[in-house]
Design a protein around this motif. Structure first.
Motif, PDB file in Angstrom:
ATOM      1  N   LEU A   1       1.403   3.871  -3.162  1.00 13.98           N
ATOM      2  CA  LEU A   1       1.046   5.284  -3.044  1.00 13.98           C
ATOM      3  C   LEU A   1       2.242   6.189  -3.330  1.00 13.98           C
ATOM      4  O   LEU A   1       2.112   7.229  -3.974  1.00 13.98           O
ATOM      5  N   TRP A  10      -6.347   5.902  -4.852  1.00 10.58           N
ATOM      6  CA  TRP A  10      -5.836   7.125  -5.460  1.00 10.58           C
ATOM      7  C   TRP A  10      -6.698   7.594  -6.630  1.00 10.58           C
ATOM      8  O   TRP A  10      -7.121   8.746  -6.680  1.00 10.58           O
ATOM      9  N   ALA A  70      -3.923   0.663  -3.134  1.00 14.60           N
ATOM     10  CA  ALA A  70      -3.384   2.019  -3.256  1.00 14.60           C
ATOM     11  C   ALA A  70      -3.845   2.673  -4.559  1.00 14.60           C
ATOM     12  O   ALA A  70      -4.269   3.837  -4.575  1.00 14.60           O
ATOM     13  N   SER A  71      -3.776   1.933  -5.652  1.00 16.75           N
ATOM     14  CA  SER A  71      -4.213   2.456  -6.946  1.00 16.75           C
ATOM     15  C   SER A  71      -5.700   2.764  -6.942  1.00 16.75           C
ATOM     16  O   SER A  71      -6.136   3.806  -7.458  1.00 16.75           O
ATOM     17  N   LEU A 122       0.835  -1.204   0.000  1.00 21.22           N
ATOM     18  CA  LEU A 122       0.000   0.000   0.000  1.00 21.22           C
ATOM     19  C   LEU A 122       0.873   1.259   0.000  1.00 21.22           C
ATOM     20  O   LEU A 122       0.672   2.168  -0.811  1.00 21.22           O
ATOM     21  N   LEU A 123       1.838   1.306   0.896  1.00 19.54           N
ATOM     22  CA  LEU A 123       2.688   2.486   1.015  1.00 19.54           C
ATOM     23  C   LEU A 123       3.590   2.668  -0.201  1.00 19.54           C
ATOM     24  O   LEU A 123       3.783   3.780  -0.691  1.00 19.54           O
TER      25      LEU A 123
END
Length: 228
Positions: free
Chosen positions: A13, A187, A183-184, A9-10
């Protein structure tokens, strides 16, 4: 499992949250409220596909495919240059955001008409022709081009993410992929659907002129960087 997903995740991002051609386009469409759902879906699913490819080990193959990377690179340079010049041309004929903030159907129609006028302004078509010619298919074509003709997509998402994911072991790498995919999703959804909250700030032609100039500078800057 949790550590791998959080790392994915990090990392995802950190790579995706940047001012780039794709993000600029999603932001603009979100502000216009034009085809946001399909565009966000294409961007998200494309990212997920590339993440899976990288985690599956394809990143190692692409890393050594110099000819393919060079071809994608120059296609990207040409497309980004064209898009940057189109944005600069739109800045010469700015229009205000006319959609009210309630997101009604009438607002969407008004925004789509305005977006149609802006999109075809670069080719000098009459306004009536522009409104008829713009639609979902051209928007999706541009989304696919901004996504798949960008060499950084392959270098960052496939090669880099794939390499990092594979350090988490046979099972951990897929949990890493899940985190990167989340994450994608977060975002692009936030960028596209959250852009409407900035709509009140863009109710004047001058604001859109500044936005288009910033987009043009970003696209041309990326194209120049790729060409060097």
């Amino acid at each position: 499992m949790l550590n791998s997903s959080l790392a994915g995740l990090l990392t995802g991002l950190s790579l995706i949250v940047a001012i780039g051609a794709q993000n600029a386009f999603v932001l603009r469409q979100g502000l216009r409220r034009a085809h946001v759902g399909p565009i966000v879906t294409v961007c998200t699913l494309s990212d997920v596909a590339l993440i899976v490819a990288g985690v599956a080990g394809i990143g190692a193959v692409i890393q050594h495919a110099d000819l393919a990377l060079q071809a994608v690179r120059w296609f990207g340079v040409a497309f980004l240059t064209w898009y940057g010049l189109s944005s600069a041309w739109r800045a010469r004929h700015p229009s205000a955001l006319s959609a009210p903030p309630d997101g009604s159907a009438a607002a969407a129609d008004t925004a789509d008409t305005a977006a149609a006028a802006d999109t075809a302004a670069a080719v000098g078509a009459p306004v009536a022709t522009r409104a008829r010619g713009a639609g979902l298919v051209p928007a999706l074509r541009r989304t696919f081009a901004l996504t798949w003709l960008n060499p950084h997509v392959y270098l960052d998402t496939v090669v880099l993410l794939g390499s990092i994911a594979n350090t988490h072991g046979p099972s951990g790498r897929w949990w890493f992929a899940v985190g990167a995919a989340v994450a994608s999703t977060l975002w692009f959804s936030g960028l596209g659907f959250g852009a409407r909250f900035a709509a009140p700030l863009l109710t004047t032609p001058r604001a859109w002129q500044v936005l288009d100039l910033l987009i043009a500078a970003t696209m041309l800057g990326i194209a120049a960087k790729l060409a060097i």
